[in-house]
Design a protein around this motif. Structure first.
Motif: not given
Length: 335
Positions: A168, A327, A330
């Motif tokens: 990311r 998850k 995040d």
């Protein structure tokens, strides 16, 4: 630590079960380009899915170092293993080990290594004069996985989260604290070999000041609930001063690893104890998610279990190696 030549032949010895070969499994999963094959002795009950090779076949395939890929209780080199290790040196292999029983402390191995010009690599030897922990707040952020037991996937959780963050474009570093992590990354702190008074300080040293938006993913060790190995977990919690905790669990265990008389704690019990201890060093610490090792579950069963954990704990839950660490990342980004 001097450079360990790759690729490796992974030595599984006479491992009593698959979990005992977690070092080899970690290398195969995270550095497959470094793993030529596996060497198994008679009676070995582990298999990491690589080609079984003799020493001669592995040398012909290009392997340069025989890595002891077994983490047995007590970390000892048996006489049966010794015979293979001597033959490997004579065949032209270097040896690498993360056992407590050091290669350099075995006179016969040292003599053969000197005679053949081969190297002995002990990765579980501290090579830094670590400080005593001072508890001072450091810049940057840190995440630590804490487990209901040993060998439940704490290292995999950290590696998966680090990998996802890098994909990311986020600032992230995996910080190895055990033999497998060190063999995967090439550096780190062999925490369970550090003198007790300096353990927390070594974790402070490993995770220094960094950019405010940088995350260190500290490789977890042991378990607060495991009477054999809880001390190393405490050093990580206080020395690491984590901003975020991930709870790690393997739900198919019948008892604690190596302790038939003890049962694993519940996830709420782990959350409450770990968070209370973490907040001694970092009052702002939060539990951000649950990592579940579902390797012994079918896919539907695993997904149903994760959904149940999310409902019970009100936290995101995933198997980061099987279903991805999205998850958890995040949740980390929201800290």
């Amino acid at each position: 630590m001097s450079m360990i030549e790759t690729p490796y032949l992974l030595f599984l010895g006479d491992a009593p079960d698959q979990l005992a070969a977690k070092v080899a499994i970690g290398i195969k999963d995270w550095r497959p380009e470094n793993a030529v094959g596996q060497f198994r002795m008679e009676g070995c009950k582990a298999d990491v899915g690589l080609t079984d090779m003799t020493l001669v076949e592995a040398r012909e395939a290009g392997a340069k170092t025989l890595v002891i890929g077994v983490a047995n209780r007590g970390g000892v080199i048996s006489p049966e293993w010794k015979k293979v290790l001597v033959m490997a040196l004579e065949e032209g292999f270097d040896l690498a080990s993360g056992l407590h029983n050091l290669l350099r402390d075995e006179p016969d191995l040292v003599a053969v290594a000197e005679a053949t010009g081969r190297k002995l690599h002990d990765v579980r030897v501290p090579e830094v004069d670590y400080p005593i922990a001072n508890g001072k707040k450091r810049r940057g952020k840190r995440c630590l996985a804490v487990g209901t037991d040993c060998s439940v996937g704490k290292m995999y959780t950290a590696l998966c989260m680090d990998d996802e963050m890098r994909k990311r474009g986020m600032k992230s570093t995996f910080r190895a604290t055990g033999q497998t992590g060190i063999l995967i990354t090439g550096d780190g702190v062999p925490l369970d070999a550090v003198i007790a008074d300096f353990m927390a300080g070594s974790v402070e040293w490993l995770t220094p000041d960094n950019d405010d938006d940088h995350w260190d993913h500290i490789e977890g060790q042991g378990s607060l609930f495991h009477v054999s190995y809880s001390g190393v977990t405490m050093a990580l919690i206080h020395g690491g001063q984590p901003d975020a905790l991930v709870l790690a669990h393997e739900p198919t265990r019948e008892h604690m690893r190596g302790l038939p008389e003890y049962q694993q704690p519940s996830l709420p019990d782990l959350r409450d104890m770990a968070l209370a201890l973490a907040r001694v060093a970092n009052p702002a610490c939060q539990v951000i998610g649950v990592s579940v090792n579902t390797q012994h579950m079918g896919e539907d069963e695993a997904k149903a279990y994760l959904a149940a954990i999310e409902a019970e704990m009100n936290l995101p839950a995933t198997d980061p190696f099987r279903f991805g660490a999205g998850k958890l990342v995040d949740a980390l980004a929201a800290v």
